[in-house]
Write a protein that holds these residues in place. Structure first.
Motif, PDB file in Angstrom:
ATOM      1  N   ALA A 179       0.654  28.140 -57.696  1.00  0.00           N
ATOM      2  CA  ALA A 179       1.500  28.235 -56.666  1.00  0.00           C
ATOM      3  C   ALA A 179       2.235  26.915 -56.283  1.00  0.00           C
ATOM      4  O   ALA A 179       3.053  26.960 -55.254  1.00  0.00           O
ATOM      5  CB  ALA A 179       0.783  28.806 -55.246  1.00  0.00           C
ATOM      6  N   ARG A 223       5.917  32.141 -57.706  1.00  0.00           N
ATOM      7  CA  ARG A 223       5.776  32.681 -56.255  1.00  0.00           C
ATOM      8  C   ARG A 223       4.663  31.373 -55.875  1.00  0.00           C
ATOM      9  O   ARG A 223       4.096  30.649 -56.595  1.00  0.00           O
ATOM     10  CB  ARG A 223       5.242  33.959 -55.957  1.00  0.00           C
ATOM     11  CG  ARG A 223       4.128  34.432 -56.916  1.00  0.00           C
ATOM     12  CD  ARG A 223       2.919  33.754 -57.142  1.00  0.00           C
ATOM     13  NE  ARG A 223       2.088  33.574 -56.138  1.00  0.00           N
ATOM     14  CZ  ARG A 223       1.271  32.746 -55.687  1.00  0.00           C
ATOM     15  NH1 ARG A 223       1.072  31.874 -56.742  1.00  0.00           N
ATOM     16  NH2 ARG A 223       0.652  32.716 -54.644  1.00  0.00           N
ATOM     17  N   GLY A 224       4.662  31.401 -54.450  1.00  0.00           N
ATOM     18  CA  GLY A 224       3.815  30.072 -53.861  1.00  0.00           C
ATOM     19  C   GLY A 224       4.893  29.339 -53.523  1.00  0.00           C
ATOM     20  O   GLY A 224       5.795  28.804 -54.382  1.00  0.00           O
ATOM     21  N   ALA A 225       4.639  28.742 -52.181  1.00  0.00           N
ATOM     22  CA  ALA A 225       5.775  28.137 -51.344  1.00  0.00           C
ATOM     23  C   ALA A 225       6.168  26.747 -52.279  1.00  0.00           C
ATOM     24  O   ALA A 225       7.570  26.760 -52.615  1.00  0.00           O
ATOM     25  CB  ALA A 225       5.333  27.605 -49.958  1.00  0.00           C
ATOM     26  N   PRO A 226       5.288  25.856 -52.610  1.00  0.00           N
ATOM     27  CA  PRO A 226       5.840  24.606 -53.455  1.00  0.00           C
ATOM     28  C   PRO A 226       6.303  25.238 -54.763  1.00  0.00           C
ATOM     29  O   PRO A 226       7.227  24.405 -55.243  1.00  0.00           O
ATOM     30  CB  PRO A 226       4.577  23.900 -53.462  1.00  0.00           C
ATOM     31  CG  PRO A 226       3.725  24.283 -52.324  1.00  0.00           C
ATOM     32  CD  PRO A 226       3.847  25.926 -52.317  1.00  0.00           C
ATOM     33  N   GLY A 279      -3.423  28.069 -47.976  1.00  0.00           N
ATOM     34  CA  GLY A 279      -2.192  27.451 -47.921  1.00  0.00           C
ATOM     35  C   GLY A 279      -1.214  27.743 -46.724  1.00  0.00           C
ATOM     36  O   GLY A 279      -1.770  28.378 -45.825  1.00  0.00           O
ATOM     37  N   PHE A 298       3.871  37.942 -44.754  1.00  0.00           N
ATOM     38  CA  PHE A 298       3.236  36.998 -44.209  1.00  0.00           C
ATOM     39  C   PHE A 298       2.831  37.209 -42.834  1.00  0.00           C
ATOM     40  O   PHE A 298       3.554  38.399 -42.110  1.00  0.00           O
ATOM     41  CB  PHE A 298       4.307  35.940 -44.266  1.00  0.00           C
ATOM     42  CG  PHE A 298       4.696  35.251 -45.472  1.00  0.00           C
ATOM     43  CD1 PHE A 298       3.834  34.676 -46.564  1.00  0.00           C
ATOM     44  CD2 PHE A 298       5.846  35.796 -46.111  1.00  0.00           C
ATOM     45  CE1 PHE A 298       4.158  34.480 -47.725  1.00  0.00           C
ATOM     46  CE2 PHE A 298       6.116  35.605 -47.523  1.00  0.00           C
ATOM     47  CZ  PHE A 298       5.394  34.978 -48.111  1.00  0.00           C
ATOM     48  N   ASN A 310       1.450  32.036 -43.237  1.00  0.00           N
ATOM     49  CA  ASN A 310       1.076  32.214 -44.824  1.00  0.00           C
ATOM     50  C   ASN A 310       0.848  33.759 -45.079  1.00  0.00           C
ATOM     51  O   ASN A 310       0.931  34.585 -44.407  1.00  0.00           O
ATOM     52  CB  ASN A 310      -0.228  31.539 -44.771  1.00  0.00           C
ATOM     53  CG  ASN A 310      -0.979  31.239 -46.266  1.00  0.00           C
ATOM     54  OD1 ASN A 310      -0.270  30.671 -47.187  1.00  0.00           O
ATOM     55  ND2 ASN A 310      -2.212  31.702 -46.383  1.00  0.00           N
ATOM     56  N   LYS A 311       0.137  33.968 -46.423  1.00  0.00           N
ATOM     57  CA  LYS A 311       0.245  35.322 -46.707  1.00  0.00           C
ATOM     58  C   LYS A 311      -0.467  36.053 -45.706  1.00  0.00           C
ATOM     59  O   LYS A 311      -1.433  35.785 -45.109  1.00  0.00           O
ATOM     60  CB  LYS A 311      -0.870  35.373 -47.979  1.00  0.00           C
ATOM     61  CG  LYS A 311      -1.023  36.588 -48.745  1.00  0.00           C
ATOM     62  CD  LYS A 311       0.282  37.462 -48.904  1.00  0.00           C
ATOM     63  CE  LYS A 311       1.240  36.805 -49.838  1.00  0.00           C
ATOM     64  NZ  LYS A 311       2.538  37.341 -49.936  1.00  0.00           N
TER      65      LYS A 311
HETATM   66  O1  MRU Z   1       4.095  35.992 -51.606  1.00  0.00           O
HETATM   67  P1  MRU Z   1       3.357  34.671 -52.285  1.00  0.00           P
HETATM   68  O2  MRU Z   1       2.699  34.826 -53.567  1.00  0.00           O
HETATM   69  O3  MRU Z   1       4.645  33.710 -52.552  1.00  0.00           O
HETATM   70  O4  MRU Z   1       2.708  34.029 -51.100  1.00  0.00           O
HETATM   71  C1  MRU Z   1       1.999  32.754 -51.161  1.00  0.00           C
HETATM   72  C2  MRU Z   1       0.967  32.253 -50.141  1.00  0.00           C
HETATM   73  O5  MRU Z   1       1.180  32.883 -48.975  1.00  0.00           O
HETATM   74  C3  MRU Z   1       0.601  31.148 -50.296  1.00  0.00           C
HETATM   75  O6  MRU Z   1      -0.865  30.907 -49.561  1.00  0.00           O
HETATM   76  C4  MRU Z   1       1.666  29.951 -49.814  1.00  0.00           C
HETATM   77  O7  MRU Z   1       2.798  30.088 -50.383  1.00  0.00           O
HETATM   78  C5  MRU Z   1       0.768  28.494 -50.136  1.00  0.00           C
HETATM   79  S1  MRU Z   1       1.054  28.237 -51.951  1.00  0.00           S
HETATM   80  C6  MRU Z   1       0.349  26.638 -52.170  1.00  0.00           C
END
Ligand code: MRU
Length: 339
Positions: free
Chosen positions: A162, A45-48, A234, A313, A246-247
């Motif tokens: 992430a 998980r985490g966008a990138p 992030g 989010f 974001n989250k």
């Molecule tokens: O639901 P997730 O854990 O995938 O959410 C992650 C976030 O919100 C991070 O802040 C975001 O993806 C940036 S990660 C570099």
């Protein structure tokens, strides 16, 4: 170094983030359907990191396919790309990575099917390597914004876990820490699934970054008492005007930071920017399983019959963002992003 996504001998390896911090378990993937499930269930998980895993998901699908012609392979991979795209709607890195893999596939149509398989694995590795380099660059740019002795609040996990490694918001913190500027990181627990306490705190412990865990509701009183110097988070998707998804809980922190006259920074690679969306109003927001809110871990904390609203989010309007840090530098309003 923490590496949540790896490619070894034609297999995809994911560090299972649902098991952290209790267990460091690496899982192996040989079917794209399982990669999609891993993304959906937050193993990765985490966008990138979602983008990197999806890119390798296409490479996995190419190895899984028994096609002997380009058209056969294309049909199999279009199905995999569709399945991988249907996992999580908010992080644009997922769609960015899948578009890039499709373009690589189409550009390789004159090669043998085996050569295309290798080409796709190399492209996914390039997505990973470029993300790692972007994080390091963001760390350098972002650290210039951190004053000496800083007490930094962060939300969710925007760390090595992430991303391809190092992190975005936590990458900025890592770089500032390496320069001796970080007095303390306030780590938000991040309900409902605790990416802050399970993952960010775990990374801070591993790297010896001074930190203190707080329940999400503590941020306002910390700021009121003058115990925070800046906030950095992030992003999952940044619209052309700088509005940032974001989250859940990030928007509240940005409003609090504004009220207390504190800088609120967002750190994200340019693969998180979606210039096709004029504003945050168009960003699709994922709603997750109500069970995440009704329980903490395996323990029920609400009646099974209680209806739940569980958006994963929220969107912070760009007017609340002091600067957006990407691998290309530090950007301030008015934002007008192109990829
Ligand atoms: O639901 P997730 O854990 O995938 O959410 C992650 C976030 O919100 C991070 O802040 C975001 O993806 C940036 S990660 C570099």
């Amino acid at each position: 170094m923490i590496a949540p996504v790896r490619w070894a001998g034609g297999r995809l390896l994911l560090l299972d983030q649902t098991r952290l911090p209790s267990e460091e378990l690496t899982r192996e993937y040989a079917r794209w359907e399982d990669v999609a499930e891993a993304i959906r269930t937050l193993v990765v998980r985490g966008a990138p990191a979602i983008g990197v895993a999806a890119a390798f998901g296409v490479a996995v699908a190419a190895r899984q396919s028994t096609a002997t012609t380009f058209d056969g392979l294309l049909a199999d991979l279009e199905m995999a790309i569709k399945g991988l795209a249907a996992t999580r709607p908010t992080a644009v890195n997922l769609f960015w990575a899948l578009d890039r893999m499709r373009a690589t596939l189409l550009a390789a149509r004159t090669l043998s099917v085996d050569a295309i398989r290798s080409r796709l694995a190399a492209e996914a590795q390039a997505v990973l390597d470029e993300d790692l380099a972007a994080n390091r660059a963001m760390g350098d740019h972002g650290a210039t914004l951190v004053p000496s002795g800083a007490r930094i609040l962060t939300h969710c996990n925007a760390g090595a876990l992430a991303t391809a490694g190092y992190g975005t918001a936590l990458g900025v913190i890592r770089s500032a820490h390496a320069q001796g500027k970080v007095a303390l990181v306030w780590v938000d627990e991040t309900r409902p699934v605790m990416q802050g306490s399970r993952l960010t705190a775990w990374e801070c412990v591993r790297d010896g970054i001074p930190h203190r865990l707080v329940a999400d509701v503590v941020a306002a009183s910390l700021m009121a008492r003058g115990q925070v110097d800046l906030v950095v988070t992030g992003a999952d998707r940044i619209a052309a005007n700088g509005d940032t998804a974001n989250k859940i809980g990030t928007y509240a922190l940005a409003v609090l930071a504004r009220h207390h006259a504190l800088p609120f920074y967002v750190a994200a690679p340019s693969s998180t920017i979606d210039p096709s969306l004029p504003s945050g109003a168009e960003i699709p927001i994922e709603e997750r399983d109500p069970a995440e809110v009704r329980r903490v871990g395996a323990t029920m904390t609400a009646p099974e019959a209680s209806p739940v609203f569980n958006p994963a989010f929220d969107v912070t309007p760009s007017e609340f963002i002091s600067a957006i840090i990407t691998e290309r530098g530090v950007f301030r309003a008015p934002y007008s992003f192109r990829r």
